[in-house]
Write a protein that holds these residues in place. Structure first.
Motif, mmCIF file in Angstrom:
data_model
loop_
_atom_site.group_PDB
_atom_site.id
_atom_site.type_symbol
_atom_site.label_atom_id
_atom_site.label_comp_id
_atom_site.label_asym_id
_atom_site.label_seq_id
_atom_site.Cartn_x
_atom_site.Cartn_y
_atom_site.Cartn_z
ATOM 1 N N PHE A 80 -7.226 6.111 6.301
ATOM 2 C CA PHE A 80 -6.349 7.169 5.794
ATOM 3 C C PHE A 80 -4.919 6.648 5.846
ATOM 4 O O PHE A 80 -4.500 6.046 6.849
ATOM 5 C CB PHE A 80 -6.466 8.435 6.647
ATOM 6 C CG PHE A 80 -7.771 9.169 6.458
ATOM 7 C CD1 PHE A 80 -7.945 10.010 5.368
ATOM 8 C CD2 PHE A 80 -8.805 9.003 7.366
ATOM 9 C CE1 PHE A 80 -9.145 10.695 5.194
ATOM 10 C CE2 PHE A 80 -9.999 9.675 7.194
ATOM 11 C CZ PHE A 80 -10.188 10.516 6.107
ATOM 12 N N LEU A 81 -4.185 6.860 4.780
ATOM 13 C CA LEU A 81 -2.789 6.433 4.720
ATOM 14 C C LEU A 81 -1.890 7.665 4.618
ATOM 15 O O LEU A 81 -2.197 8.596 3.858
ATOM 16 C CB LEU A 81 -2.550 5.530 3.506
ATOM 17 C CG LEU A 81 -3.305 4.200 3.480
ATOM 18 C CD1 LEU A 81 -3.036 3.474 2.172
ATOM 19 C CD2 LEU A 81 -2.909 3.326 4.664
ATOM 20 N N PRO A 82 -0.765 7.683 5.351
ATOM 21 C CA PRO A 82 0.168 8.803 5.241
ATOM 22 C C PRO A 82 1.032 8.663 3.981
ATOM 23 O O PRO A 82 1.582 7.591 3.717
ATOM 24 C CB PRO A 82 1.013 8.689 6.509
ATOM 25 C CG PRO A 82 0.950 7.239 6.879
ATOM 26 C CD PRO A 82 -0.379 6.732 6.405
ATOM 27 N N ASN A 109 -0.791 2.765 7.701
ATOM 28 C CA ASN A 109 -1.349 3.541 8.803
ATOM 29 C C ASN A 109 -1.116 2.860 10.152
ATOM 30 O O ASN A 109 -1.430 3.433 11.201
ATOM 31 C CB ASN A 109 -2.844 3.773 8.584
ATOM 32 C CG ASN A 109 -3.620 2.478 8.448
ATOM 33 O OD1 ASN A 109 -3.146 1.518 7.852
ATOM 34 N ND2 ASN A 109 -4.820 2.441 9.008
ATOM 35 N N GLN A 110 -0.562 1.632 10.099
ATOM 36 C CA GLN A 110 -0.207 0.950 11.351
ATOM 37 C C GLN A 110 1.115 1.462 11.914
ATOM 38 O O GLN A 110 1.474 1.138 13.047
ATOM 39 C CB GLN A 110 -0.119 -0.562 11.105
ATOM 40 C CG GLN A 110 -1.421 -1.187 10.624
ATOM 41 C CD GLN A 110 -2.555 -0.998 11.605
ATOM 42 O OE1 GLN A 110 -2.387 -1.262 12.799
ATOM 43 N NE2 GLN A 110 -3.695 -0.512 11.126
ATOM 44 N N ILE A 111 1.853 2.233 11.108
ATOM 45 C CA ILE A 111 3.118 2.816 11.575
ATOM 46 C C ILE A 111 2.810 4.222 12.101
ATOM 47 O O ILE A 111 2.189 5.027 11.400
ATOM 48 C CB ILE A 111 4.150 2.875 10.444
ATOM 49 C CG1 ILE A 111 4.420 1.466 9.898
ATOM 50 C CG2 ILE A 111 5.443 3.513 10.919
ATOM 51 C CD1 ILE A 111 5.345 1.439 8.690
ATOM 52 N N SER A 112 3.242 4.514 13.282
ATOM 53 C CA SER A 112 2.919 5.802 13.907
ATOM 54 C C SER A 112 3.652 6.936 13.209
ATOM 55 O O SER A 112 4.722 6.757 12.615
ATOM 56 C CB SER A 112 3.277 5.784 15.390
ATOM 57 O OG SER A 112 4.690 5.749 15.557
ATOM 58 N N THR A 113 3.076 8.119 13.288
ATOM 59 C CA THR A 113 3.730 9.287 12.691
ATOM 60 C C THR A 113 5.052 9.583 13.392
ATOM 61 O O THR A 113 6.007 10.061 12.763
ATOM 62 C CB THR A 113 2.812 10.516 12.772
ATOM 63 O OG1 THR A 113 2.416 10.723 14.137
ATOM 64 C CG2 THR A 113 1.567 10.315 11.915
ATOM 65 N N PRO A 284 -9.887 -2.454 2.736
ATOM 66 C CA PRO A 284 -9.472 -1.042 2.793
ATOM 67 C C PRO A 284 -8.337 -0.852 3.795
ATOM 68 O O PRO A 284 -8.463 -0.129 4.793
ATOM 69 C CB PRO A 284 -10.756 -0.326 3.217
ATOM 70 C CG PRO A 284 -11.505 -1.327 4.013
ATOM 71 C CD PRO A 284 -11.205 -2.659 3.383
ATOM 72 N N THR A 285 -7.240 -1.529 3.542
ATOM 73 C CA THR A 285 -6.071 -1.506 4.426
ATOM 74 C C THR A 285 -4.824 -1.382 3.579
ATOM 75 O O THR A 285 -4.843 -1.578 2.360
ATOM 76 C CB THR A 285 -5.985 -2.797 5.255
ATOM 77 O OG1 THR A 285 -5.825 -3.906 4.346
ATOM 78 C CG2 THR A 285 -7.247 -3.015 6.089
ATOM 79 N N PHE A 286 -3.739 -1.063 4.248
ATOM 80 C CA PHE A 286 -2.457 -1.002 3.539
ATOM 81 C C PHE A 286 -2.115 -2.372 2.961
ATOM 82 O O PHE A 286 -1.616 -2.480 1.839
ATOM 83 C CB PHE A 286 -1.358 -0.540 4.492
ATOM 84 C CG PHE A 286 -0.014 -0.419 3.834
ATOM 85 C CD1 PHE A 286 0.284 0.668 3.025
ATOM 86 C CD2 PHE A 286 0.949 -1.409 4.011
ATOM 87 C CE1 PHE A 286 1.531 0.782 2.402
ATOM 88 C CE2 PHE A 286 2.187 -1.312 3.391
ATOM 89 C CZ PHE A 286 2.483 -0.213 2.588
ATOM 90 N N ARG A 287 -2.406 -3.433 3.716
ATOM 91 C CA ARG A 287 -2.153 -4.788 3.209
ATOM 92 C C ARG A 287 -3.038 -5.058 1.986
ATOM 93 O O ARG A 287 -2.611 -5.728 1.040
ATOM 94 C CB ARG A 287 -2.465 -5.819 4.309
ATOM 95 C CG ARG A 287 -2.223 -7.257 3.881
ATOM 96 C CD ARG A 287 -0.743 -7.580 3.764
ATOM 97 N NE ARG A 287 -0.563 -8.918 3.209
ATOM 98 C CZ ARG A 287 -0.171 -9.175 1.980
ATOM 99 N NH1 ARG A 287 0.098 -8.183 1.146
ATOM 100 N NH2 ARG A 287 -0.009 -10.412 1.562
#
Length: 1016
Positions: A80-82, A109-113, A284-287
């Motif tokens: 899941f991506l924000p 999604n590796q960056i915290s909310t 299936p990653t942001f990268r």
């Protein structure tokens, strides 16, 4: 997340609103609604892997979804991506219906909310712009409560009669809150978000922004400064049209289809959960998303299912799924070597590593499992390395090759391919490619030529192959009757050549000189004979006492002489008659044999035609009506044989009833009668006999037509010699016509070639890379297959003549070949003319000396047979003429031929199983690799699985490999081979790529800093 199989097609929906969104149609933000929302996400088809949780201004929805996933829910969705959505300070729509344009930020999604909230959203609070509301001031942090307060103030400021047209206060507050794009971008410049976000603009709102002289640049800048353009198309066709329009407008066309879901899957609205057909081939990653955008054309697809995935699903037996290698049970080998299970991507797979790291070993192992017949060229599984006879380590390991169809093959690494089974993979080891390219000959017949013919055959439609297994077999079948006619023409030609060769022997100066010598000798012999006339003996006067007896004897002698003359004439007539009869008998025998051959040929034709007749439903007798009756000829032959037997009996000296026997008896009778005469009369009779014999000898020397050494025969031969050139010229003209008829038949074979090569020719001309990038052209022509070498097999280069001398003569011969083209009848005629002139004249010297062909040939080689070779055109055949950059195949360097063959394997060959290439870049320059080989690999991987072993970053990185397998062997750990695989965008795999292909990142960056950027 790293999938070891690399980049795979998955569905991505980056625009999904939750029940927490300010604007949504799920029915509220209650627990019940959320439970259904999560359940609906869990019920999405398995193809969905990445969801972008999209909210206006807030992260509440994204946080709620990730909480569910942390509790064990939503296991079907990998990532899941924000995504944050803003209304920016740009209006879209018409004058009567304006709306704010939407701007999205997709975060990793590796960056915290918390980081997104504190370092981004909180930085934006003071920069929000509000629509003015009389009597209400708003400032500070945006919260749901403050937005609702703003919304209530806006509603209250409206006329009471209009208030029911407004939405909830929170929504109205949001609608009146907007932000300049520059402010958003400024906040994103924080180091916290470095390489951790992407921006997107909504296409529908952007499209509605009006174009005018003042706004056109700003409108283009808005879309071009974004990484992505979002749309929610009705279907794939609508998406394609929308993207095409963006391209026509020359703006950013990286268009991703999204659901823009605001409601449930069963709703009638288009913007509902699951209504998205956007596929990305990436981790299936942001990268993975970032990488897909770099290779948008290859890695993004909108539609029901990507074509490659359809192909793998419909033809799973054509794609390798995995390769596993382990030690065999019970082995005593202490070294580790292989213990690996490597999944294999169905697209482009790059095997990388340092030298000696096990790259080619893996390629060999896969090829063996696919029954590649290139065992002689395996670089690892050979008797110099892993199969060294003394220890044969390969016998200690087993492998399992599994296909996507789930069928698998277990085998020992010491096994050999099964020559009786089909090859399921095409393997091109480096040594094999080098051999193909270095052994190439201009005359064809090489392994390179065979490979090209195999590729060409793959383009012939199955129906047109007529059940044949190869191009040569099909050509042989189609040209079978043409070859029969060619052989018949060669038979006729051979007769002409034998006559010409015979006449040439007689027209040779030495032959005429020999005949003249024989004539001179015979004339001298005639003079001697004339001078040796028997001395005249006068007729004696008869003694009266014996007169009556002598006269009686003389009368009897004269009678016998008359009888001898008559018998001699009869014997000669019998001889002549017998000669004539024997000739006619031989002719009759020949005719009978020819008629029998005709019958036999008809029987052969019937037998050979039976399969064709049966297939077409014909009976031979209805098509061919042949009646041969040799009876009349045989009867005549028997009659002639009887007459010949009678004539033979007449001249048989042992036959007492024959004329030859009577002639001999008459001559003996004369001798007996002469012996009864008195001495003077006997001498006179002997004189008469000697005179007759002398006159007969004179006549024989002068005019005996049956004696080739008679003066008249020799003079006739000299006259005939003077007439021979005219006859040779006539026969030569006939021979040339026969040669042209043979050439015409070869041209018919050429037409077969053209028809069969047409599909691949059309493919080449219609293929951009082949037709333009490397200027590949194709044609069919009639070429020689080594005629210069063929002629030197006949001509003795140690004998005097135009072609004397191994080097000098061969050079002159090859120059003649080079000067003449064989693709036209005129070219062949000119070639034959030059060759014959060189054979009949010693062209090494001025005022060329006349020569005879026979005098220049090797021992036991006849001129007639040589002419059969020369004019029978055995050295000509139809061949394809393939040019690259305007050069013929034989003019290309081995590296250029290697490139050409690689392009045929990649782009032209119709074989659709896996293709394994071991270091295909080895003999190519980097520019060619980048400009030609890379795009060819990218095209080829769309229709077949490609596995390459490479050291070149162009092939792994620029060609955008779907999977990278990094190979390494730890020699300190018992030679343990390790294979780490994954997508190019995976950080760990990416580091392997940088280390092995770029020589570490510092080395790459050092080079990068030194390159001068060229500006256009």
């Amino acid at each position: 997340m790293n999938h070891p199989k690399g980049s795979l097609w998955r569905k991505w929906d980056l625009h999904v609103h939750t029940p927490a969104s300010i604007h949504q149609n799920y029915g509220g933000d209650s627990e019940e609604v959320w439970e259904r929302f999560i359940s609906e996400l869990e019920a999405l088809p398995p193809s969905f892997s990445v969801i972008g949780i999209n909210d206006y201004l807030f992260l509440d929805g994204y946080q709620r979804v990730t909480e569910y996933k942390s509790q064990g829910r939503l296991q079907n969705i990998v990532t899941f991506l924000p995504v944050l959505e803003f209304r920016i300070a740009r209006f879209a729509g018409t004058d009567s219906k304006l709306r704010r344009a939407n701007f999205h930020v997709i975060f990793s999604n590796q960056i915290s909310t918390a980081t997104i909230q504190q370092q981004f959203l909180n930085q934006l609070q003071a920069k929000y712009t509000l629509s003015p509301v009389e009597g209400f001031e708003w400032a500070g942090v945006v919260t749901r409560d403050s937005l609702a307060d703003l919304g209530r103030a806006i509603i209250e400021s409206a006329p009471e009669t209009e208030r029911d047209k407004y939405g909830p206060p929170l929504l109205e507050g949001f609608r009146n809150l907007n932000l300049p794009v520059e402010a958003i971008r400024a906040a994103l410049e924080s180091p916290y978000f470095s390489n951790g976000y992407l921006t997107a603009i909504g296409k529908a709102e952007w499209e509605s922004i009006r174009w005018n002289d003042q706004s056109i640049a700003e409108k283009k800048t808005l879309i071009n400064s974004c990484d992505i353009v979002f749309t929610a198309s009705e279907n794939a066709a609508a998406y394609a049209n929308a993207r095409a329009k963006l391209s026509e407008q020359e703006v950013n066309s990286k268009l991703l289809d999204c659901s823009d879901a605001h409601t449930w899957p069963d709703a009638t609205e288009k913007d509902s959960l699951g209504r998205c057909d956007c596929w990305l081939k990436a981790d299936p990653t942001f990268r993975g998303l970032q990488h897909a955008l770099l290779e948008f054309e290859d890695r993004v697809y909108v539609g029901t299912e990507p074509p490659k995935q359809v192909d793998v699903r419909s033809r799973p037996q054509k794609y390798i799924d995995s390769i596993a290698v382990t030690k065999a049970a019970g082995t005593t080998l202490t070294e580790h070597w292989f213990d690996a299970d490597v999944p294999v991507n169905p697209g482009l797979v790059a095997i990388i590593g340092n030298k000696g790291s096990g790259k080619s070993a893996l390629a060999d192992i896969i090829a063996l499992g696919g029954n590649s017949l290139q065992e002689d060229h395996y670089s690892f599984l050979n008797d110099r390395k892993f199969r060294r006879p003394r220890e044969n380590k390969s016998d200690h390991f087993t492998a399992t090759l599994t296909w996507c169809s789930k069928d698998k093959r277990d085998y020992r690494l010491s096994e050999s391919p099964d020559n009786e089974d089909v090859e399921r993979v095409r393997y091109i080891p480096q040594s094999y490619l080098e051999r193909l390219c270095n052994e190439f000959t201009a005359q064809g017949g090489s392994a390179f030529d065979k490979e090209l013919r195999s590729v060409i055959f793959s383009h012939i439609p199955t129906a047109q192959r007529l059940g044949k297994a190869s191009l040569d077999a099909l050509l042989a079948y189609l040209g079978e009757e043409t070859l029969v006619r060619i052989n018949a023409l060669k038979g006729e030609l051979s007769k002409t050549n034998r006559e010409i060769a015979s006449l040439e022997e007689h027209v040779a100066p030495e032959y005429k000189s020999e005949v003249q010598k024989r004539l001179t000798a015979r004339l001298r012999e005639l003079d001697i004979l004339k001078a040796a006339q028997p001395p005249e003996v006068p007729k004696p006067e008869a003694d009266p006492a014996t007169k009556s007896v002598v006269e009686k004897l003389q009368a009897d002698i004269e009678a016998e002489r008359a009888k001898v003359t008559e018998l001699e004439s009869a014997v000669e007539t019998a001889h002549q008659e017998r000669r004539d009869l024997l000739t006619k008998i031989a002719t009759a025998d020949k005719l009978i044999e020819r008629l029998r051959n005709l019958e036999a040929s008809a029987q052969d034709l019937e037998r050979e035609s039976q399969p064709d007749l049966a297939e077409l439903g014909f009976d031979f007798a209805t098509l061919v009506k042949l009646e041969v009756d040799v009876g009349p000829v045989r009867d005549l032959r028997d009659e002639l044989a009887g007459r010949e037997s009678s004539a033979r009996a007449e001249v048989d000296p042992e036959n007492p009833k024959g004329k030859q026997f009577a002639l001999t008896a008459a001559k003996q009778k004369i001798i007996q009668l002469q012996n009864q005469l008195d001495a003077p009369t006997r001498r006179y009779q002997e004189y008469l006999t000697a005179l007759k014999d002398w006159e007969g000898a004179i006549a024989a020397i002068e005019s005996d037509t049956d004696d080739p050494d008679s003066i008249s025969s020799l003079k006739a031969e000299i006259t005939r010699i003077s007439e021979l050139p005219q006859r040779i010229a006539e026969l030569s003209s006939e021979r040339l016509e026969s040669c042209k008829a043979i050439y015409a038949k070869i041209s018919e074979l050429k037409e077969h070639y053209k028809r069969l090569y047409q599909p691949v020719q059309d493919f080449i001309q219609g293929h951009h890379t082949l037709a333009e990038s490397i200027q590949l052209s194709f044609d069919v022509r009639i070429s020689d297959k080594g005629v210069a070498d063929g002629i030197t097999e006949w001509v003795h280069q140690g004998k005097s003549g135009s072609f004397q001398g191994t080097e000098e003569g061969t050079t002159r011969l090859k120059e003649i070949v080079k000067r003449n083209a064989f693709d036209t009848p005129e070219g062949v005629e000119a070639f034959l003319g030059e060759i014959m002139h060189a054979l009949q004249n010693d062209t090494r010297h001025e005022g060329s000396k006349p020569m005879s062909t026979g005098s220049q040939l090797k021992a036991n080689r006849s001129a007639a047979e040589f002419y059969d070779y020369l004019y029978g055109l055995d050295y000509l055949e139809p061949r394809y003429a393939l040019k690259m950059e305007g050069k013929e195949l034989f003019e290309l360097s081995p590296g250029e031929r290697g490139l050409l063959l690689l392009l045929f394997y990649l782009l032209v060959e119709k074989t659709d199983g896996p293709l394994i290439l071991d270091q295909p870049e080895e003999n190519l320059d980097n520019e060619t690799v980048h400009e030609v080989l890379v795009p060819s690999l990218q095209l080829a991987k769309q229709r077949r699985q490609i596995i390459i072993v490479t050291h070149n970053p162009n092939l792994a990185v620029v060609a955008d490999a779907d999977q990278v397998i990094a190979a390494g062997i730890d020699k300190k750990d018992g030679c343990r081979a390790r294979y780490e695989s994954g997508a190019l965008e995976n950080p760990t795999v990416n580091q392997h790529v940088v280390r092995y292909l770029e020589g570490t990142l510092p080395a790459f960056m050092n080079r990068d800093r030194k390159y001068i950027r060229q500006t256009s």
